[in-house]
Write a protein that holds these residues in place. Structure first.
Motif, PDB file in Angstrom:
ATOM      1  N   LEU A 195      37.132  38.425  30.081  1.00 18.12           N
ATOM      2  CA  LEU A 195      37.100  39.804  30.576  1.00 18.12           C
ATOM      3  C   LEU A 195      35.759  40.103  31.239  1.00 18.12           C
ATOM      4  O   LEU A 195      35.705  40.713  32.315  1.00 18.12           O
ATOM      5  CB  LEU A 195      37.344  40.782  29.420  1.00 18.12           C
ATOM      6  N   ALA A 196      34.670  39.670  30.611  1.00 18.98           N
ATOM      7  CA  ALA A 196      33.354  39.894  31.186  1.00 18.98           C
ATOM      8  C   ALA A 196      33.219  39.194  32.538  1.00 18.98           C
ATOM      9  O   ALA A 196      32.660  39.756  33.495  1.00 18.98           O
ATOM     10  CB  ALA A 196      32.265  39.412  30.231  1.00 18.98           C
ATOM     11  N   ALA A 197      33.736  37.973  32.628  1.00 20.38           N
ATOM     12  CA  ALA A 197      33.631  37.204  33.874  1.00 20.38           C
ATOM     13  C   ALA A 197      34.293  37.921  35.040  1.00 20.38           C
ATOM     14  O   ALA A 197      33.783  37.903  36.167  1.00 20.38           O
ATOM     15  CB  ALA A 197      34.249  35.827  33.686  1.00 20.38           C
ATOM     16  N   PHE A 198      35.418  38.568  34.772  1.00 17.14           N
ATOM     17  CA  PHE A 198      36.154  39.218  35.853  1.00 17.14           C
ATOM     18  C   PHE A 198      35.411  40.417  36.441  1.00 17.14           C
ATOM     19  O   PHE A 198      35.761  40.899  37.520  1.00 17.14           O
ATOM     20  CB  PHE A 198      37.535  39.658  35.357  1.00 17.14           C
ATOM     21  N   THR A 199      34.396  40.915  35.744  1.00  9.48           N
ATOM     22  CA  THR A 199      33.635  42.062  36.253  1.00  9.48           C
ATOM     23  C   THR A 199      32.390  41.655  37.021  1.00  9.48           C
ATOM     24  O   THR A 199      31.769  42.494  37.671  1.00  9.48           O
ATOM     25  CB  THR A 199      33.199  42.978  35.090  1.00  9.48           C
ATOM     26  N   ILE A 200      31.999  40.396  36.979  1.00 14.73           N
ATOM     27  CA  ILE A 200      30.769  39.947  37.651  1.00 14.73           C
ATOM     28  C   ILE A 200      31.007  39.933  39.168  1.00 14.73           C
ATOM     29  O   ILE A 200      31.979  39.345  39.637  1.00 14.73           O
ATOM     30  CB  ILE A 200      30.347  38.543  37.179  1.00 14.73           C
ATOM     31  N   PRO A 201      30.135  40.558  39.943  1.00 14.20           N
ATOM     32  CA  PRO A 201      30.350  40.636  41.397  1.00 14.20           C
ATOM     33  C   PRO A 201      30.269  39.270  42.076  1.00 14.20           C
ATOM     34  O   PRO A 201      29.452  38.424  41.706  1.00 14.20           O
ATOM     35  CB  PRO A 201      29.207  41.540  41.884  1.00 14.20           C
ATOM     36  N   VAL A 202      31.108  39.098  43.089  1.00 11.21           N
ATOM     37  CA  VAL A 202      31.076  37.881  43.896  1.00 11.21           C
ATOM     38  C   VAL A 202      30.214  38.088  45.134  1.00 11.21           C
ATOM     39  O   VAL A 202      29.571  37.157  45.613  1.00 11.21           O
ATOM     40  CB  VAL A 202      32.507  37.463  44.310  1.00 11.21           C
ATOM     41  N   ALA A 203      30.184  39.327  45.664  1.00  9.19           N
ATOM     42  CA  ALA A 203      29.484  39.616  46.918  1.00  9.19           C
ATOM     43  C   ALA A 203      27.996  39.315  46.809  1.00  9.19           C
ATOM     44  O   ALA A 203      27.418  39.330  45.717  1.00  9.19           O
ATOM     45  CB  ALA A 203      29.698  41.078  47.297  1.00  9.19           C
ATOM     46  N   LEU A 204      27.392  39.049  47.950  1.00  4.29           N
ATOM     47  CA  LEU A 204      25.969  38.711  47.993  1.00  4.29           C
ATOM     48  C   LEU A 204      25.109  39.909  47.610  1.00  4.29           C
ATOM     49  O   LEU A 204      25.417  41.053  47.947  1.00  4.29           O
ATOM     50  CB  LEU A 204      25.577  38.247  49.394  1.00  4.29           C
ATOM     51  N   ASP A 205      24.012  39.639  46.883  1.00  3.23           N
ATOM     52  CA  ASP A 205      23.064  40.698  46.537  1.00  3.23           C
ATOM     53  C   ASP A 205      21.993  40.796  47.633  1.00  3.23           C
ATOM     54  O   ASP A 205      22.079  40.143  48.682  1.00  3.23           O
ATOM     55  CB  ASP A 205      22.443  40.457  45.164  1.00  3.23           C
ATOM     56  N   SER A 206      20.961  41.598  47.395  1.00  2.00           N
ATOM     57  CA  SER A 206      19.938  41.855  48.408  1.00  2.00           C
ATOM     58  C   SER A 206      19.127  40.610  48.771  1.00  2.00           C
ATOM     59  O   SER A 206      18.480  40.572  49.820  1.00  2.00           O
ATOM     60  CB  SER A 206      18.989  42.958  47.919  1.00  2.00           C
ATOM     61  N   GLN A 207      19.141  39.591  47.912  1.00  2.00           N
ATOM     62  CA  GLN A 207      18.398  38.357  48.170  1.00  2.00           C
ATOM     63  C   GLN A 207      19.277  37.247  48.737  1.00  2.00           C
ATOM     64  O   GLN A 207      18.868  36.099  48.841  1.00  2.00           O
ATOM     65  CB  GLN A 207      17.722  37.883  46.879  1.00  2.00           C
ATOM     66  N   GLY A 208      20.508  37.615  49.078  1.00  2.00           N
ATOM     67  CA  GLY A 208      21.402  36.631  49.680  1.00  2.00           C
ATOM     68  C   GLY A 208      22.103  35.722  48.696  1.00  2.00           C
ATOM     69  O   GLY A 208      22.602  34.663  49.071  1.00  2.00           O
TER      70      GLY A 208
ATOM     71  N   ASP B 116      44.088  31.585  49.249  1.00  2.00           N
ATOM     72  CA  ASP B 116      45.137  31.591  50.265  1.00  2.00           C
ATOM     73  C   ASP B 116      46.489  31.673  49.563  1.00  2.00           C
ATOM     74  O   ASP B 116      46.863  30.774  48.806  1.00  2.00           O
ATOM     75  CB  ASP B 116      45.034  30.311  51.104  1.00  2.00           C
ATOM     76  N   SER B 117      47.233  32.740  49.812  1.00  2.00           N
ATOM     77  CA  SER B 117      48.500  32.943  49.097  1.00  2.00           C
ATOM     78  C   SER B 117      49.474  31.800  49.335  1.00  2.00           C
ATOM     79  O   SER B 117      50.224  31.417  48.427  1.00  2.00           O
ATOM     80  CB  SER B 117      49.139  34.268  49.525  1.00  2.00           C
ATOM     81  N   ALA B 118      49.459  31.219  50.534  1.00  2.00           N
ATOM     82  CA  ALA B 118      50.382  30.117  50.809  1.00  2.00           C
ATOM     83  C   ALA B 118      50.043  28.879  49.993  1.00  2.00           C
ATOM     84  O   ALA B 118      50.930  28.129  49.579  1.00  2.00           O
ATOM     85  CB  ALA B 118      50.355  29.781  52.301  1.00  2.00           C
ATOM     86  N   ARG B 119      48.729  28.671  49.752  1.00  2.00           N
ATOM     87  CA  ARG B 119      48.306  27.490  48.995  1.00  2.00           C
ATOM     88  C   ARG B 119      48.446  27.689  47.494  1.00  2.00           C
ATOM     89  O   ARG B 119      48.305  26.742  46.733  1.00  2.00           O
ATOM     90  CB  ARG B 119      46.853  27.166  49.343  1.00  2.00           C
ATOM     91  N   ARG B 120      48.680  28.917  47.053  1.00  2.00           N
ATOM     92  CA  ARG B 120      48.831  29.175  45.624  1.00  2.00           C
ATOM     93  C   ARG B 120      50.181  28.756  45.094  1.00  2.00           C
ATOM     94  O   ARG B 120      50.317  28.451  43.913  1.00  2.00           O
ATOM     95  CB  ARG B 120      48.672  30.674  45.330  1.00  2.00           C
ATOM     96  N   HIS B 121      51.204  28.786  45.951  1.00  2.32           N
ATOM     97  CA  HIS B 121      52.576  28.662  45.456  1.00  2.32           C
ATOM     98  C   HIS B 121      52.800  27.400  44.634  1.00  2.32           C
ATOM     99  O   HIS B 121      53.256  27.466  43.494  1.00  2.32           O
ATOM    100  CB  HIS B 121      53.560  28.709  46.630  1.00  2.32           C
ATOM    101  N   LEU B 122      52.499  26.238  45.216  1.00  2.00           N
ATOM    102  CA  LEU B 122      52.801  24.983  44.530  1.00  2.00           C
ATOM    103  C   LEU B 122      52.006  24.811  43.237  1.00  2.00           C
ATOM    104  O   LEU B 122      52.602  24.539  42.185  1.00  2.00           O
ATOM    105  CB  LEU B 122      52.582  23.802  45.470  1.00  2.00           C
ATOM    106  N   PRO B 123      50.671  24.965  43.243  1.00  5.21           N
ATOM    107  CA  PRO B 123      49.954  24.777  41.976  1.00  5.21           C
ATOM    108  C   PRO B 123      50.326  25.806  40.911  1.00  5.21           C
ATOM    109  O   PRO B 123      50.347  25.483  39.720  1.00  5.21           O
ATOM    110  CB  PRO B 123      48.481  24.897  42.369  1.00  5.21           C
TER     111      PRO B 123
ATOM    112  N   GLU C 245      37.810  30.897  42.303  1.00  7.19           N
ATOM    113  CA  GLU C 245      38.922  30.239  42.980  1.00  7.19           C
ATOM    114  C   GLU C 245      39.849  31.241  43.665  1.00  7.19           C
ATOM    115  O   GLU C 245      40.382  30.979  44.744  1.00  7.19           O
ATOM    116  CB  GLU C 245      39.709  29.375  41.992  1.00  7.19           C
ATOM    117  N   PHE C 246      40.049  32.411  43.044  1.00  6.42           N
ATOM    118  CA  PHE C 246      40.922  33.414  43.632  1.00  6.42           C
ATOM    119  C   PHE C 246      40.262  34.123  44.815  1.00  6.42           C
ATOM    120  O   PHE C 246      40.937  34.533  45.756  1.00  6.42           O
ATOM    121  CB  PHE C 246      41.347  34.444  42.582  1.00  6.42           C
ATOM    122  N   VAL C 247      38.935  34.262  44.763  1.00  3.87           N
ATOM    123  CA  VAL C 247      38.244  35.002  45.823  1.00  3.87           C
ATOM    124  C   VAL C 247      37.885  34.109  47.000  1.00  3.87           C
ATOM    125  O   VAL C 247      38.026  34.513  48.164  1.00  3.87           O
ATOM    126  CB  VAL C 247      36.979  35.689  45.264  1.00  3.87           C
TER     127      VAL C 247
END
Length: 389
Positions: free
Chosen positions: A236-249, A94-101, A86-88
């Motif tokens: 803590l473990a979840a926060f280290t898992i990469p979001v970016a695409l790997d070599s297989q897309g 979107d910082s503007a959309r974060r304020h209210l929630p 959700e943060f990524v």
């Protein structure tokens, strides 16, 4: 597993699976209550709390401990993956959309705690339960929304989901900061080292999941013995898992979330409900300070905090209300945020770990407050105008 779906395909599959676990959880909660109050009540209680004949982890001696300290770490891993997503790339990116929630979630945690403290004032033994009514159960709330169909504007549903995600962040922080009784320095140092290794894997561009999963299991074991509640390891473990695409897309984070979300929603959380929601209704007084403080915190505190935050932000020009949301939509959504259940039961078990009867009283308050919030929220949203009207 989930090959070549990309961000959009995986996200749509995750969204489609959000509501059904809430319906399963409702059924399991009802079953736990029925069994606890049946002639099989004592046998049901013993099933979870009697020592196992053998356990591979010495600190987990009962089925209840395996569910709450073991399987729930996987649940918290999924929650952590969801928060990072959700943060990524989601509603919190979107910082503007974060304020209210974010403001609504913080107010929706503070007001229930204030109501609880007010009701239980003068009972020092109950002080540790202040955080019990502060959490919102995402699965249960989405299950109720699923029953209402198209009556709820999409922006209101998204707002509730976002508030609940921020709420989860707060609940996790509360567990880590306020429900840690003592620390074991050696195990804590090991946990920090393992977490640092996972961060390093991410920094050096590792995209394969197996190394992360092996280190995550070791991190859970170290945190379990460190004095901090073991479920924090999942986040803590979840926060280290990469979001970016790997070599297989594929995105490693989305791939792991997609693999675990069904297990978490259809197996782990229902098992948690079966193990923790059963309370003998005739053994406690629902008007005693503890259950009353929790129930009123969920029913009154949640809606008051969230509604005041929405109108305050709107009045001060900080943020606008969700698109298409009328007063009844907002009120119904705020009421549904008073469904505490999973996180509230979890915190209750931590808050009164040394006092089993207080844990049972806390369950009574959580169940009563969550049930009233669910019914009231559904009733208000049922009479609210449809989005097209």
């Amino acid at each position: 597993m989930a090959r070549n779906l990309g961000f959009g395909g995986l996200r749509s599959k995750l969204a489609a699976s959000e509501a059904a676990p809430g319906l399963v959880l409702m059924a399991c909660a009802g079953a736990a209550l029925a069994l606890a109050n049946s002639p099989f009540g004592h046998a049901w209680h013993d099933l979870f709390l009697h020592a196992l004949p053998w356990t591979p982890v010495g600190r987990l001696e009962t089925l209840h401990a395996w569910i709450n300290d073991g399987l729930m770490a996987v649940f918290f891993l999924v929650v952590g993956l969801e928060i990072k997503r959700e943060f990524v790339m989601g509603a919190l990116s979107d910082s503007a959309r974060r304020h209210l929630p974010m403001i609504a979630a913080l107010a929706g945690m503070a007001m229930p705690a204030l109501v609880y403290i007010t009701v239980t004032h003068g009972h020092s033994e109950l002080r540790g339960g202040w955080a019990i009514p502060a959490a919102t159960d995402i699965a249960f709330a989405l299950g109720v929304l699923a029953l209402l169909g198209s009556r709820v504007p999409p922006a209101v549903r998204l707002f509730l989901l976002t508030v609940a995600v921020v709420d989860d962040i707060g609940a996790i922080a509360v567990i880590a900061l306020f429900y840690t009784e003592s620390l074991e320095p050696g195990w804590l140092v090991l946990a920090i080292a393992l977490f640092a290794a996972m961060v390093a894997l991410n920094r050096f561009g590792a995209r394969a999941l197996p190394p992360y999963l092996v280190l995550a299991a070791a991190l859970w074991f170290a945190v379990l013995h460190s004095g901090i509640h073991a479920t924090v390891a999942g986040v803590l473990a979840a926060f280290t898992i990469p979001v970016a695409l790997d070599s297989q897309g594929n995105s490693p984070l989305l791939r792991l979330e997609h693999a675990l979300v069904g297990v978490s929603g259809f197996v782990i959380v229902p098992l948690f409900g079966l193990a923790n929601a059963g309370v003998e209704l005739g053994t406690g007084n629902p008007l005693a300070p503890l259950p009353l403080g929790i129930a009123l915190g969920l029913i009154l505190g949640k809606q008051a905090g969230i509604m005041l935050a929405i109108f305050g932000c709107e009045r001060l020009g900080i943020a606008a209300r969700p698109a298409g949301a009328g007063l009844l939509h907002l009120w119904g959504m705020a009421l549904l945020c008073g469904i505490g259940f999973t996180m509230s039961l979890f915190i209750g078990a931590l808050a009164f770990a040394a006092a089993p009867q207080l844990v049972e009283d806390a369950k009574l308050g959580v169940l009563a407050g969550s049930l009233v919030s669910a019914l009231a929220g559904a009733a208000v949203l049922r009479i609210a105008p449809r989005p097209s009207e």
